[in-house]
Design an enzyme around this catalytic site. Structure first.
Site: not given
Ligand code: FAD
Ligand code: SIN
Length: 528
Positions: A288, A349, A384
């Protein structure tokens, strides 16, 4: 006003919920989400989740691809841990009812993305994250030992500082006793006392003017740990996805998954020419950082706002079957991806850095764990590998539970923590200034701290940010707390950390590219 739990989980994405589902076997869990449970980066994930499933893939190949993408900055132990533990965690996801696509013979239909040498991405069509988020929420709702608090915003983690002690980054044994939490419906601030706390607060996209992240991604966990004097690492490594749909004004920016390039889509300039082979022999499927920088360069030298992604040469029926949501979304905007090129441009992202944790997901603060995007495990290094973050989140959430249950019996609630003190504060006179300051942070970061950096740009960003920092801290000291004000403080802290770490790195590596130091240093040469 005070609530007591064995485990306090802040965040309802894959890291927070998977931790809660396992921790609830050992004690009472509170799970907070500052918005609705399903508003998270997890729910937006498209491409899928990387794990070694079938030969000819192997742990060795997935490890090599991850290290290669990470550009010499990964922690090998973290890489080996995530990749070797991935299959077991995938089985756990399946047991929770998550459905990954399979072929007619029942074998997983694996996708490929940039930097992967094999097909190894498990996915649910092109909306894997939504499928995972929904299944996790269903399971969460069935657990009696978990109390869910939606629209509860964690303001600060509690440490000795809240007992009146002076805490610095040199204080040995900083401890976390829970958090102050704002109930956004009643505006009351509650004290949540816990024996163990997990930060799973996700990404930082709101720091930038365009991002694929939903608006909850304000880096709250990172900012809270920074204020509590915990260790934050690798903030200069901000990942820009090469192919977000070019549709100005839409926030979050809609993603065109990298899996579509794994399927055969190629990048073209606006005059229809392929250009990626000028930059990397892997062409459109290079990692990327390389693809985003190449697109940025083509756009800047040609004065264009976007390039094209072309999937028109592939079978239209297959394209619609594999990428139904992308097909639908683009069609709504008048682009039939089976016939037309898709306009795309790079967009913020993901953040590779964050709260520094060890192999057990322990942060530098005792009784405080971090998992998912808010943490920095060392898996991603300087860049990543696609689809390595969902798997990292679930592996480290699992590690956190396993470690925490060994010690939880020795912890007690710290009942000396006082209630939140808001004496002398009033409602901010002009709420509109908070919104305006937010926009200024986004503009500073997008203009000066993007894909290509320089000392001059970074220093200019820092001096602009200092003004916003002083104004906002002053406002915070005299105002009744609101989520908006806290989030502004947090994005300023995160922006500060990104700039500070970027200024410190006197080389270009992975996602950090600076015109002042365009070369990568050898390991021995680099000094922080
Ligand atoms: P999140 O899923 O972001 O959850 C964070 C949570 O914390 C939320 O519920 C939020 O409300 C809560 N929160 C934050 N601050 C507070 C606070 N102060 N008080 C209370 N609650 C709070 N990764 C992959 O491996 N494969 C993919 O295909 C992929 N595609 C992606 C596509 C997109 C469009 C995006 C945006 C990301 C993608 N990623 C992908 C990255 C991946 O989705 C994220 O890195 C991962 O889901 C993060 O998970 P998490 O549980 O750490 O946080
Ligand atoms: C994507 O589907 O291209 C996002 C995958 C990722 O952020 O890991």
């Amino acid at each position: 006003m005070t609530r007591k739990f064995d485990f306090l989980v802040i965040g309802s994405g894959i890291a927070g919920i998977s931790f809660a589902l396992k921790a609830c076997r050992y004690g009472k869990v509170a799970l907070l989400s500052k918005s609705s449970l399903d508003n998270s980066n997890t729910a937006y994930a498209q491409g899928g989740i990387a794990a070694v499933t079938y030969s000819p893939d192997s742990f060795e190949k997935h490890i090599a691809d991850t290290l290669n993408a990470g550009d010499g900055h990964c922690d090998l132990a973290a890489v080996e841990k995530v990749i070797k533990e991935a299959p077991e965690q995938i089985d756990e996801l399946l047991s929770w009812g998550i459905d990954f696509d399979r072929d007619e013979k029942g074998k997983f239909d694996l996708h490929k993305e940039g930097g992967h040498s094999e097909f190894r991405i498990l996915h649910h069509k092109d909306n894997t994250g939504f499928e995972i988020q929904q299944a996790l929420i269903r399971k969460l709702r069935s657990e009696k030992n978990i109390e869910v608090f939606e629209n509860y915003f964690a303001i600060e983690i509690l440490t000795q500082h809240h007992l009146g002690e002076v805490v610095t980054m040199h204080t040995p044994n900083i401890e976390c006793y829970g958090a102050y939490v704002l109930n956004q419906e009643t505006n009351h601030i509650h004290t949540f006392l816990s024996k163990v706390t997990l930060l799973a607060t996700g990404g930082i996209g709101s720091v930038y003017a365009t991002t694929t992240n939903p608006d909850v991604a304000t880096g709250d966990g990172i900012a809270m740990v920074h204020r509590a004097r915990g260790v934050i690492s690798d903030m200069e490594f901000v990942q820009f996805h090469p192919t977000a749909l070019y549709h100005p004004g839409e926030r979050p920016t809609f993603l065109i998954t990298e899996a579509i390039r794994g399927y055969g889509a190629v990048l073209r300039t606006q005059d229809g020419r392929e250009f990626m082979h000028k930059y990397d022999e892997r062409g459109s499927l290079a990692p990327r950082d390389i693809v985003a920088r190449a697109i940025d360069n083509e756009m800047k030298t040609r004065g264009h706002d976007y390039v094209f992604l072309d999937v028109t040469h592939k079978d239209a029926k297959e394209t619609k079957k594999h990428f139904p949501n992308i097909y639908k979304k683009c069609l709504e905007l008048g682009v039939d991806i089976t016939k037309d090129y898709i306009p795309v441009s790079p967009t913020q992202h993901y953040l590779c850095g964050g709260i520094a944790v060890d192999l057990n997901a322990r942060s530098s603060i005792n009784r405080l764990y971090a998992a998912g995007e808010c943490s920095c495990t060392g898996l991603h290094g300087a860049n990543r590998l696609a689809s390595n973050s969902l798997i990292e989140a679930i592996v480290y959430a699992d590690a956190a539970v396993k470690d925490a249950v060994k010690y939880i019996g020795t912890y007690t609630w710290n009942e000396l923590i006082p209630d939140w003190d808001d004496e002398g504060t009033k409602l901010p006179e002009e709420m509109v200034l908070i919104t305006q300051s937010f926009r200024e942070v986004e503009q500073i970061m997008s203009t000066y701290v993007g894909i290509v950096r320089s000392n001059l740009r970074l220093k200019r960003a820092m001096s602009r940010l200092e003004i916003l920092f002083k104004e906002t801290e002053d406002l915070f000291d005299r105002s009744v707390v609101s989520r908006e004000l806290c989030e502004l403080r947090n994005v300023i802290s995160v922006a500060y950390l990104i700039i500070k770490h970027a200024l410190r790195r006197k080389e270009s590596r992975g996602l950090h590219y600076t015109v002042d130091y365009p070369k990568r240093m050898n390991r021995g040469e680099y000094r922080e």
